[in-house]
Write an enzyme that holds these catalytic residues in place. Sequence first.
Site, PDB file in Angstrom:
ATOM      1  CB  SER A   1     -17.727  -3.424  -5.493  1.00 46.20           C
ATOM      2  OG  SER A   1     -18.919  -2.717  -5.694  1.00 46.20           O
ATOM      3  CB  SER A   2     -13.617  -4.874  -3.790  1.00 46.49           C
ATOM      4  OG  SER A   2     -12.506  -5.375  -3.083  1.00 46.49           O
ATOM      5  CB  SER A   3     -11.090  -7.143  -7.273  1.00 43.05           C
ATOM      6  OG  SER A   3     -10.317  -7.527  -8.378  1.00 43.05           O
TER       7      SER A   3
ATOM      8  CE1 TYR B   1     -20.748   3.084  -4.790  1.00 43.22           C
ATOM      9  CE2 TYR B   1     -20.469   2.107  -6.961  1.00 43.22           C
ATOM     10  CZ  TYR B   1     -21.171   2.929  -6.098  1.00 43.22           C
ATOM     11  OH  TYR B   1     -22.284   3.606  -6.553  1.00 43.22           O
TER      12      TYR B   1
ATOM     13  CG  HIS C   1     -13.599  -3.702   1.432  1.00 45.25           C
ATOM     14  ND1 HIS C   1     -12.971  -2.762   0.662  1.00 45.25           N
ATOM     15  CD2 HIS C   1     -13.683  -4.814   0.682  1.00 45.25           C
ATOM     16  CE1 HIS C   1     -12.661  -3.303  -0.505  1.00 45.25           C
ATOM     17  NE2 HIS C   1     -13.093  -4.538  -0.510  1.00 45.25           N
TER      18      HIS C   1
END
Length: 278
Positions: free
Chosen positions: A121-123, A145, A262
């Site tokens: 997720s994210s990073s 994601y 987010h």
Amino acid sequence: MVHGALVSVSNFGSNPTSLQMNIYVPTKLATKPAVILAWHGCSGSGPMYASMTNYTSNGLQPFGLVRFMPHSAHDNNCWDVASNKTLTHEGGGDSNGLANMIRYTISKYEADPEKLFVTGSSSGAMMTNVLCAIYPDLFTARSGYSGVAAGCLAGSPGSSPASADPACANGQHIKTQQQWVSQVKAMYPSYNETYPRMQVWHGTADTLIHYLNLGEEIKEWSGLLDVTWSKNNTHTPQSAYTQMVYGDGTKFVAYSAVGVGHTVPVHEDVDLKWFGIQ
């Protein structure tokens, strides 16, 4: 090695950026087990991501999977997806250390090299893209994601919200499909085989990593996998989500989540089906 718990491993091989490997081995390990690798987002950790998701849940015990959740302790606990080292095959960056963790896991547990799956997720989603671009021969499929295309942060002074050039997260790095494909292929120029199957997710209300980045991921991976859009499935896998299918849907799909910020919540059941585990 303690089985049935997330434990730290320090002797997995070359670790140029001092990453932490955390691995979960079930009490009953399958013969030639599949492996799921899950990367946390900024400010997170491997154990934290394990607690936030169901990838180490008892519900997965019957599958005998090996799972690991590594940890980055630099740049606000973000993964380096910007430096030339990490964006180069065997370049000595975060991606290199993570690849060595994967190789260790394959060797140590006699894992099936055709069943290596990565998510984040994210990073962590950014790193899944980077790893599948730079070490495509190590992975079977991925699900990411709320990330960005591999190479979007190339040349940035850092990879965290505090250190990165904001143009990438703001959706200002708009390129043609061929530009993205060329950028990825330059990361591992001798590789001429197929890339891993891809599944990407993004929310339309994401104000940290702009929704425009989903379009850039789509251009990048549909180009690398040589598939074109075929149809949309609305309300899939739930209300307000749309699944965008490319080709016959076996190589690349994208999910757009209306009103979701987010990050997009992890959909473990969808991931496991995409991976072919259940």
